[in-house]
Design an enzyme around this catalytic site. Structure first.
Site, PDB file in Angstrom:
ATOM      1  N   HIS A 241       0.827  -1.211   0.000  1.00  0.00           N
ATOM      2  CA  HIS A 241       0.000   0.000   0.000  1.00  0.00           C
ATOM      3  C   HIS A 241       0.863   1.264   0.000  1.00  0.00           C
ATOM      4  O   HIS A 241       0.637   2.203   0.766  1.00  0.00           O
ATOM      5  CB  HIS A 241      -0.982  -0.011   1.178  1.00  0.00           C
ATOM      6  CG  HIS A 241      -2.135  -0.930   0.950  1.00  0.00           C
ATOM      7  ND1 HIS A 241      -3.062  -1.247   1.920  1.00  0.00           N
ATOM      8  CD2 HIS A 241      -2.537  -1.610  -0.153  1.00  0.00           C
ATOM      9  CE1 HIS A 241      -3.958  -2.083   1.426  1.00  0.00           C
ATOM     10  NE2 HIS A 241      -3.661  -2.318   0.167  1.00  0.00           N
ATOM     11  N   ASP A 258      -1.456   0.904  -8.939  1.00  0.00           N
ATOM     12  CA  ASP A 258      -2.747   0.387  -8.482  1.00  0.00           C
ATOM     13  C   ASP A 258      -3.626   1.605  -8.289  1.00  0.00           C
ATOM     14  O   ASP A 258      -3.457   2.365  -7.329  1.00  0.00           O
ATOM     15  CB  ASP A 258      -2.553  -0.388  -7.168  1.00  0.00           C
ATOM     16  CG  ASP A 258      -3.840  -1.021  -6.660  1.00  0.00           C
ATOM     17  OD1 ASP A 258      -4.933  -0.634  -7.119  1.00  0.00           O
ATOM     18  OD2 ASP A 258      -3.746  -1.907  -5.785  1.00  0.00           O
ATOM     19  N   HIS A 348      -1.048 -11.723   0.286  1.00  0.00           N
ATOM     20  CA  HIS A 348      -2.447 -11.295   0.406  1.00  0.00           C
ATOM     21  C   HIS A 348      -3.370 -12.307  -0.255  1.00  0.00           C
ATOM     22  O   HIS A 348      -2.908 -13.327  -0.749  1.00  0.00           O
ATOM     23  CB  HIS A 348      -2.643  -9.883  -0.152  1.00  0.00           C
ATOM     24  CG  HIS A 348      -2.155  -9.681  -1.564  1.00  0.00           C
ATOM     25  ND1 HIS A 348      -2.865 -10.106  -2.663  1.00  0.00           N
ATOM     26  CD2 HIS A 348      -1.026  -9.101  -2.056  1.00  0.00           C
ATOM     27  CE1 HIS A 348      -2.203  -9.780  -3.763  1.00  0.00           C
ATOM     28  NE2 HIS A 348      -1.076  -9.178  -3.432  1.00  0.00           N
ATOM     29  N   HIS A 352     -11.219  -9.139  -3.571  1.00  0.00           N
ATOM     30  CA  HIS A 352     -12.261  -8.678  -2.647  1.00  0.00           C
ATOM     31  C   HIS A 352     -13.456  -8.202  -3.454  1.00  0.00           C
ATOM     32  O   HIS A 352     -13.322  -7.853  -4.627  1.00  0.00           O
ATOM     33  CB  HIS A 352     -11.710  -7.534  -1.775  1.00  0.00           C
ATOM     34  CG  HIS A 352     -11.015  -6.465  -2.575  1.00  0.00           C
ATOM     35  ND1 HIS A 352     -11.703  -5.455  -3.181  1.00  0.00           N
ATOM     36  CD2 HIS A 352      -9.715  -6.288  -2.912  1.00  0.00           C
ATOM     37  CE1 HIS A 352     -10.846  -4.676  -3.841  1.00  0.00           C
ATOM     38  NE2 HIS A 352      -9.625  -5.172  -3.708  1.00  0.00           N
ATOM     39  N   GLU A 406      -4.219  -6.755 -11.548  1.00  0.00           N
ATOM     40  CA  GLU A 406      -5.539  -6.734 -10.902  1.00  0.00           C
ATOM     41  C   GLU A 406      -6.611  -6.337 -11.900  1.00  0.00           C
ATOM     42  O   GLU A 406      -6.529  -5.285 -12.532  1.00  0.00           O
ATOM     43  CB  GLU A 406      -5.520  -5.730  -9.735  1.00  0.00           C
ATOM     44  CG  GLU A 406      -6.858  -5.584  -9.038  1.00  0.00           C
ATOM     45  CD  GLU A 406      -6.801  -4.718  -7.788  1.00  0.00           C
ATOM     46  OE1 GLU A 406      -5.892  -3.864  -7.685  1.00  0.00           O
ATOM     47  OE2 GLU A 406      -7.676  -4.895  -6.914  1.00  0.00           O
TER      48      GLU A 406
HETATM   49  N1  GLY Z   1      -6.216  -0.945  -4.050  1.00  0.00           N
HETATM   50  C1  GLY Z   1      -6.323  -1.792  -2.935  1.00  0.00           C
HETATM   51  C2  GLY Z   1      -6.491  -3.188  -3.337  1.00  0.00           C
HETATM   52  O1  GLY Z   1      -6.108  -3.547  -4.412  1.00  0.00           O
HETATM   53  O2  GLY Z   1      -7.082  -3.960  -2.646  1.00  0.00           O
HETATM   54 MN    MN Z   2      -5.970  -2.376  -6.110  1.00  0.00          MN
HETATM   55 MN    MN Z   3      -7.971  -4.606  -4.908  1.00  0.00          MN
END
Ligand code: GLY
Ligand code: MN
Ligand code: MN
Length: 436
Positions: A241, A258, A348, A352, A406
């Site tokens: 982060h 991100d 991680h 989500h 992502e």
């Molecule tokens: N931007 C925060 C995450 O990818 O969860």
């Molecule tokens: Mn993200």
């Molecule tokens: Mn995310």
């Protein structure tokens, strides 16, 4: 834009869930001061917005099923000519009824006075338990007021019920109108990521790339990002982060961005990783292709009925096998997975829920089991490998390679729809975009 009739449908559905002897009481987000009389940009509370579409502070929604004078009561700010000269127009009580379809609207200042009567005779109060101390206190005071009048025949509520489970279950399933808005948030985000890739070259600062992202968000109607943008180059790509975004980008760095636009209060959440100079090195490419293959396999597994945790299991398996193939991990793959040897590199989960909140509401487990996917759910798939130089035993040619990829995925009747499928993702696509 979501139609006012859709908000009305949501309120009806929530009232059906809580039952006709309950009452829903939900406050708007407070206005937060930065310093002096300067405020942070106002962002409505997501639960409140989901049920009202109303974007002013100092408001409270009350839903009282089967109430004679109307079920939906909004307490909100009064019109105020002086304040409106400074701060802009307010809906007022008339606007609350006409534009926001409240059955009745009253000045916010009358809330404490009127709530006890609205509560009387209701068995349970449904509200966000323990989120807002002031509000907790106000509700207790109102209940006590009803209690003090029991001799007059008033019946005080016997239970406070957290509204989160029922309301958040509704929010988990996106309507067609919500999906359309989320697609727009993703499309704006696509332009921003491509713009940042094209702008990037060794010698620019991370914040310059952030500025390119924000420029593209704002000129497309997304005033704000859905969360603080992460722009990390080199060693910073390994900080999950990282939001300082203040370092100079060097030749040979990988850059991890991100960043997602917030459009009409809905979030996109996209990560892309690319080489600062436009060409991946052999090591960067090896790690990149490994993360990508795990992401593609995870996405392919998404369909109604699949378990929430399937994507994570697939990712862990492919990443561990790949790290062994590259000589970064040593040993038997099953044993390595068993003892979570991948954790220093991938710490991680696979993703989500996504919606009004970037880490959106909704349960991931039902009782003891991971949830089964259903059409209408939207979530991220975001595997990564982060090789910081303090992981022992890793050759330094791998150091400072941080890769996350992502995307935002909707579960459909037949399988899945990757909302962000157009954003360049393969090594070939990324190098082609950056060569232009
Ligand atoms: N931007 C925060 C995450 O990818 O969860
Ligand atoms: Mn993200
Ligand atoms: Mn995310």
């Amino acid at each position: 834009m979501i139609k006012m009739s859709e908000y009305a449908k949501r309120r009806k559905e929530l009232m059906r869930t809580i039952g006709q002897n309950g009452i829903v009481i939900l406050p708007s987000a407070p206005e937060v001061f930065r310093n002096g009389d300067a405020t942070y940009a106002y962002r409505q509370n997501s639960d409140f917005y989901y049920l009202t579409g109303f974007e002013e502070p100092d408001a409270v929604l009350v839903l009282a099923p089967k109430r004679k004078e109307g079920e939906y009561i909004l307490f909100n700010r009064i019109r105020d000519r002086d304040r409106e000269i400074w701060d802009g127009p307010r809906a007022g009580q008339e606007g609350a009824v006409k534009e926001y379809l409240a059955d009745q609207a009253f000045p916010y200042s009358e809330l404490a006075l009127m709530l006890p009567d609205l509560m009387a005779g209701r068995e349970s109060i449904h509200y966000p338990l323990g989120v807002n101390r002031e509000f907790d206190k106000l509700l207790m005071q109102c209940v006590n007021k009803v209690r003090s009048k029991v001799r007059g025949g008033l019946q005080p509520p016997a239970a406070f019920v957290d509204i989160a489970p029922s309301l958040h279950e509704m929010r988990l399933f996106k309507s067609a109108a919500e999906i359309e808005i989320m697609q727009k948030a993703v499309d704006i985000t696509e332009k921003a990521h491509v713009r940042a890739m094209r702008f990037c070259r060794p010698g620019v600062y991370e914040y310059e790339l952030e500025a390119e992202l924000l420029y593209e968000f704002q000129r497309n109607g997304a005033r704000f990002p859905a969360y603080n943008s992460i722009v990390g180059a080199g060693r910073n790509s390994c900080i999950l982060h990282y939001i300082n975004n203040n370092q100079k980008i060097a030749d040979g760095d990988l850059v991890l961005i991100d960043a997602g636009a917030e459009y009409q209060n809905y979030a996109a959440d996209i990560t892309r990783t690319f080489p600062a100079n436009g060409r991946f090195t052999g090591e960067q490419r090896a790690i990149y292709d490994l993360v990508l293959s795990s992401q593609l396999a995870a996405i392919k597994s998404i369909k109604p009925g699949a378990s929430w945790t399937t994507a994570q299991n697939i990712i862990v398996k492919i990443l561990t096998q790949g790290l062994v193939d590259l000589g970064i991990l040593k040993g038997n793959v099953d044993n390595l997975i068993e003892r979570q040897a991948y954790l220093p590199f991938y710490m991680h989960r696979s993703g989500h829920w996504l919606g009004l909140d970037v880490h959106d509401v909704g349960m991931y487990r039902v009782e003891t089991k991971w949830r089964a996917l259903q059409p209408g759910m939207v979530f991220t798939v975001e595997p990564g490998i982060y090789i910081s130089s303090d992981i022992p035993g890793v050759h330094k040619r791998w150091h400072h390679i941080g890769v996350r990829i992502e995307d935002n995925v909707l579960v459909t009747d037949k399988g899945r729809d990757v909302l962000s499928h157009k954003i360049p993702k393969t090594v070939v696509e990324i190098e082609a975009v950056m060569a232009k």
